[in-house]
Design a protein around this motif. Sequence first.
Motif, short mmCIF file in Angstrom:
data_model
loop_
_atom_site.label_atom_id
_atom_site.label_comp_id
_atom_site.label_asym_id
_atom_site.label_seq_id
_atom_site.Cartn_x
_atom_site.Cartn_y
_atom_site.Cartn_z
N GLN A 15 0.81 -1.22 0.00
CA GLN A 15 0.00 0.00 0.00
C GLN A 15 0.85 1.27 0.00
O GLN A 15 0.41 2.29 -0.51
CB GLN A 15 -0.93 0.01 1.23
N ARG A 16 2.03 1.19 0.58
CA ARG A 16 2.84 2.41 0.77
C ARG A 16 3.42 2.86 -0.56
O ARG A 16 4.04 2.08 -1.27
CB ARG A 16 3.97 2.10 1.75
N PRO A 17 3.24 4.12 -0.93
CA PRO A 17 3.79 4.59 -2.19
C PRO A 17 5.30 4.82 -2.11
O PRO A 17 5.78 5.52 -1.22
CB PRO A 17 3.06 5.91 -2.43
N ASP A 57 -2.15 6.09 -9.94
CA ASP A 57 -2.19 5.32 -8.69
C ASP A 57 -1.27 5.97 -7.66
O ASP A 57 -0.08 6.15 -7.92
CB ASP A 57 -1.75 3.87 -8.97
N ASP A 58 -1.82 6.34 -6.50
CA ASP A 58 -0.98 7.01 -5.50
C ASP A 58 -0.48 6.03 -4.44
O ASP A 58 -0.07 6.43 -3.35
CB ASP A 58 -1.73 8.18 -4.86
N ARG A 59 -0.52 4.73 -4.77
CA ARG A 59 0.04 3.72 -3.85
C ARG A 59 1.06 2.87 -4.60
O ARG A 59 1.30 3.05 -5.79
CB ARG A 59 -1.09 2.83 -3.32
N ASN A 60 1.68 1.95 -3.86
CA ASN A 60 2.58 0.95 -4.45
C ASN A 60 3.84 1.59 -5.05
O ASN A 60 4.15 2.74 -4.78
CB ASN A 60 1.81 0.10 -5.46
#
Length: 202
Positions: A15-17, A57-60
């Motif tokens: 989950q952490r960007p 996408d603001d994650r990964n």
Amino acid sequence: MPVCVSEPAVASCVQRPVDLVFLLDGSERMGVENHRRAKEFIENVARRLTLANGQSDDRNARIALLQYGSKSEQRVEFSLTHNLTVIADSLAGMSYMDSASSLGSAIIHAVNNLVIRLARRNAELSFVFITDGITASDSLEEGVSAMRRAEGVPTVIAMGTDTDQDVLRKVALGDTSAIFRGEDYATLGKPTFFERFIRWVC
């Protein structure tokens, strides 16, 4: 079960960007075989991380690669991307510079051409250096300052015994735990080293 131990660390990466910018030394000291091993390592990292689902996408994770040589030789092999095909194809088609080494210029180039233009505001910015630290001293302070200003978190991968400790420490912003060492570049392919690196950048 040892697998369970690493699961939370790996899961946190999902989950952490994170925007990972690899800086690969293309100097003559690297050698063709070590360069190949480094490319394999970068591809394995890309396959292991959970990559973003798209540009918005603001994650990964997203990954970029800059190969550097002399002051005038900075080559963005691929910009920050979530696309595994782009990463794999770029690595497959990438040629080894076999040049000099100007690490400071490389950091400045990466900040100006990759970070400022493309990095996500909410993501942790991770600089991953694959280098022995033996480099031209000009622009090094300037490069490190540019990385600090961009709030980049450094990781240094330094293989072999012939390394410049002072430069490695400087680029790691004084954090010796951020310097990953190994006897030679074959270490990059070892599961224990690889998993430790993945846990670290996650």
